[in-house]
Enzyme design. Structure first.
Site, mmCIF file in Angstrom:
data_model
loop_
_atom_site.group_PDB
_atom_site.id
_atom_site.type_symbol
_atom_site.label_atom_id
_atom_site.label_comp_id
_atom_site.label_asym_id
_atom_site.label_seq_id
_atom_site.Cartn_x
_atom_site.Cartn_y
_atom_site.Cartn_z
ATOM 1 N N HIS A 1 -122.703 38.739 -1.417
ATOM 2 C CA HIS A 1 -123.958 39.238 -0.781
ATOM 3 C C HIS A 1 -124.066 38.461 0.416
ATOM 4 C CE1 HIS A 1 -125.687 35.764 -2.686
ATOM 5 N NE2 HIS A 1 -125.252 36.476 -3.784
ATOM 6 N N HIS B 1 -119.735 43.466 -11.263
ATOM 7 C CA HIS B 1 -120.581 43.172 -10.343
ATOM 8 C C HIS B 1 -119.919 43.164 -8.797
ATOM 9 C CE1 HIS B 1 -119.272 39.027 -9.832
ATOM 10 N NE2 HIS B 1 -119.087 38.871 -11.132
ATOM 11 N N TYR C 1 -115.042 39.132 -16.963
ATOM 12 C CA TYR C 1 -116.106 38.878 -18.372
ATOM 13 C C TYR C 1 -115.454 39.453 -19.513
ATOM 14 C CZ TYR C 1 -118.524 37.653 -14.129
ATOM 15 O OH TYR C 1 -118.942 37.151 -12.937
ATOM 16 N N GLU D 1 -117.570 30.998 -7.192
ATOM 17 C CA GLU D 1 -118.687 31.323 -6.046
ATOM 18 C C GLU D 1 -118.530 30.370 -4.861
ATOM 19 O OE1 GLU D 1 -122.587 32.407 -6.915
ATOM 20 O OE2 GLU D 1 -122.590 33.714 -5.235
ATOM 21 N N HIS E 1 -127.128 37.685 -15.702
ATOM 22 C CA HIS E 1 -128.301 37.111 -15.435
ATOM 23 C C HIS E 1 -128.840 36.078 -16.346
ATOM 24 C CE1 HIS E 1 -129.113 40.179 -11.960
ATOM 25 N NE2 HIS E 1 -128.062 39.306 -11.672
ATOM 26 N N HIS F 1 -129.857 36.182 -1.619
ATOM 27 C CA HIS F 1 -129.426 37.406 -1.306
ATOM 28 C C HIS F 1 -130.148 38.017 -0.101
ATOM 29 C CE1 HIS F 1 -128.267 38.797 -5.823
ATOM 30 N NE2 HIS F 1 -127.690 37.383 -5.327
ATOM 31 N N GLU G 1 -117.501 35.973 -4.707
ATOM 32 C CA GLU G 1 -117.809 35.571 -6.079
ATOM 33 C C GLU G 1 -117.224 36.549 -6.939
ATOM 34 O OE1 GLU G 1 -122.054 35.957 -7.406
ATOM 35 O OE2 GLU G 1 -122.501 36.351 -5.153
ATOM 36 N N ASP H 1 -125.485 28.766 -2.720
ATOM 37 C CA ASP H 1 -125.209 29.858 -3.886
ATOM 38 C C ASP H 1 -123.829 29.532 -4.303
ATOM 39 O OD1 ASP H 1 -125.162 31.384 -5.870
ATOM 40 O OD2 ASP H 1 -125.332 33.312 -4.585
ATOM 41 N N ASP I 1 -123.926 28.787 -12.368
ATOM 42 C CA ASP I 1 -124.317 29.401 -10.847
ATOM 43 C C ASP I 1 -125.343 28.791 -10.604
ATOM 44 O OD1 ASP I 1 -125.019 30.971 -9.003
ATOM 45 O OD2 ASP I 1 -124.457 32.905 -10.005
ATOM 46 N N ARG J 1 -116.414 32.914 -13.375
ATOM 47 C CA ARG J 1 -116.834 33.239 -11.787
ATOM 48 C C ARG J 1 -116.617 32.226 -11.086
ATOM 49 N NH1 ARG J 1 -121.125 35.484 -12.801
ATOM 50 N NH2 ARG J 1 -122.849 34.093 -12.211
HETATM 51 N N1 GLY Z 1 -127.034 33.379 -7.915
HETATM 52 C C1 GLY Z 1 -126.988 34.798 -7.746
HETATM 53 C C2 GLY Z 1 -125.740 35.326 -7.364
HETATM 54 O O1 GLY Z 1 -124.790 34.594 -7.293
HETATM 55 O O2 GLY Z 1 -125.743 36.315 -6.659
HETATM 56 MN MN MN Z 2 -124.889 32.652 -7.511
HETATM 57 MN MN MN Z 3 -124.450 34.845 -5.178
#
Ligand code: GLY
Ligand code: MN
Ligand code: MN
Length: 432
Positions: free
Chosen positions: A349, A345, A383, A402, A238, A356, A379, A266, A255, A400
């Site tokens: 989502h 993670h 890391y 996504e 984050h 989210h 995503e 996203d 991101d 990442r």
């Molecule tokens: N941008 C927040 C996530 O990828 O969940």
């Molecule tokens: Mn994201």
């Molecule tokens: Mn996301």
């Protein structure tokens, strides 16, 4: 800008009513205007659940829906003096007519009016736990209503979150077209920035470019604070400080998504600031990409919504073994969740009005199964933190990828496919 079709919201209220028990009412609150600091506020963003049911874009509002279909809106009284400072206010009368409510009242009178309207019902539904201030008001209104009906049963408070969340899970055509547009704007923005970055830029420079691209392509707001993380900062999930220089040879993880007609996109891409991946960066990237592609393929009608998660864990773990980050058998890595050191993670989502999206992943202890019209992000990431027991040359790599996918009749559609994802395509775009 999207045009508001008020019939959509009326139709949703009619659908909600079908899911309510007899003699029940549903109460949902708008968002509040949030203070930033003295005399300044953040831009107003309507509560997604309230918006989904009403289309109404003002703070200090409450929707009351009865199981018999009767609908009531409480909102701010029109105030020409205040409008000179804060802009247009609908006022109850005009809001009632335009947004298709049966009744409307000044929000200032809610404590007197609402207990009268809910008394005698068996159930009061609310989105319990999402807004503690509103929960406490609801308790007071229920107590007040119960005290008016001493010889009848008390009103039961029930949580409506799963019912409304389940409705929001499957997007209708109008929602899909807004999400599609949001994804397209975000994808074009990612492409344009990737094409224009240069060595010497800071995270802040890139953030500025993304936000500018969103706006010039038709989206006023980002759907969350962008993450622009150069080098090892990509390992902080984050990270939003976005204030460091990106060094030549480093990757940058971005991101960033936008909002269009209240619907989110996203996207994450990770690319070398100098336009050329190193051998180590390539090797890790390929593992993440393989996990991403396999996870997308695992999202299909009828499959449990955790399929992409499980698939990504398998493919990514095999990659971590192949690359030498982990030792042992695949079964052991999966059973002991050893991959979690590098992939900490979840795969993604639900996405919609909220980035989210406020929708369930399981109901009655059963996983939700994919249906046509659901939208999910995919995503995966790897890391490599300083503490990892790997050769130093790998440390600080954080990657990442996504994308946002729509479940279709024959699998999935990648709504964000306009941003390249293959290494060659990224390098070609960046060096074009
Ligand atoms: N941008 C927040 C996530 O990828 O969940
Ligand atoms: Mn994201
Ligand atoms: Mn996301």
């Amino acid at each position: 800008m999207s045009d508001l079709n008020v019939n959509t919201f009326k139709a949703r209220r009619a659908e909600i009513v079908k899911r309510m028990d007899k003699n029940s009412v549903l109460l949902i609150s708008s968002a509040k205007l949030v203070s930033r600091n003295n005399d300044t506020t953040f831009p107003f963003r309507q509560d997604s659940n309230f918006y989904y049911c009403t289309g109404f874009q003002e703070p200090d509002s409450v929707m009351l829906l009865h199981s018999n279909g009767h609908s009531t809106l409480f909102c701010r009284q029109k105030n020409p003096e205040l409008e000179k400072w804060d802009g247009f206010m609908w006022g109850p009368e005009a809001a009632k007519d335009f947004f298709g409510f049966d009744e409307a009242y000044d929000i200032n009178n809610i404590n007197d009016v609402l207990p009268e309207l809910i008394r005698g019902n068996e159930t009061l539904y609310a989105l319990v736990g999402k807004n503690l201030d509103f929960d406490s008001k609801i308790t007071n209104w229920i107590n007040s209503a119960n005290s008016m009906e001493r010889h009848q049963g008390n009103i039961d408070l029930k949580n409506f979150s799963n019912i409304l969340g389940s409705m929001r899970l499957v997007k209708d055509d109008e929602e899909i077209s807004l999400i599609r547009k949001s994804c397209e704007i975000a994808a074009i923005s990612h492409r344009n920035v990737m094409q224009n970055v240069e060595v010497g830029m800071s995270e802040y420079d890139l953030e500025c470019m993304y936000l500018n691209e969103f706006k010039i392509n038709g989206s006023r707001e980002a759907s969350y604070t962008p993450i622009v993380a150069g080098g090892a900062r990509a390992c902080i999930l984050h990270y939003i400080n976005n204030n460091q220089q990106i060094k030549d040879g480093e990757l940058v993880l971005v991101d960033a998504g936008c909002e269009y007609g209240m619907y989110a996109s996203d996207i994450t891409r990770t690319f070398p600031i100098n336009g050329k991946f190193s051998a180590e960066q390539k090797a890790v990237y390929d593992v993440v990409l393989a996990a991403h592609n396999a996870a997308c393929d695992a999202a299909k009608i009828g499959a449990p919504c955790t399929n992409p998660q499980k698939t990504s864990e398998k493919v990514l773990s095999q990659g971590l073994l192949d690359i030498g980050f982990l030792k042992g058998s695949l079964d052991e890595v999966l059973e002991k969740q050893l991959f979690r050191e590098f992939y900490y993670h979840k795969i993604g989502h639900w996405m919609g009005l909220d980035v989210h999206d406020d929708c369930p992943y399981s109901l009655d202890a059963e996983e939700i199964k994919f249906e046509k019209g659901m939208v999910m992000t995919i995503e995966p990431g790897i890391y490599v933190n300083e503490t990892a027991e790997v050769d130093n040359k790998w440390k600080g790599i954080g990657i990442r990828i996504e994308n946002d996918i729509l479940i279709t009749d024959d699998g999935f559609e990648n709504l964000t496919s306009k941003v390249p994802v293959e290494i060659d395509d990224i390098e070609n775009l960046m060096n074009s």
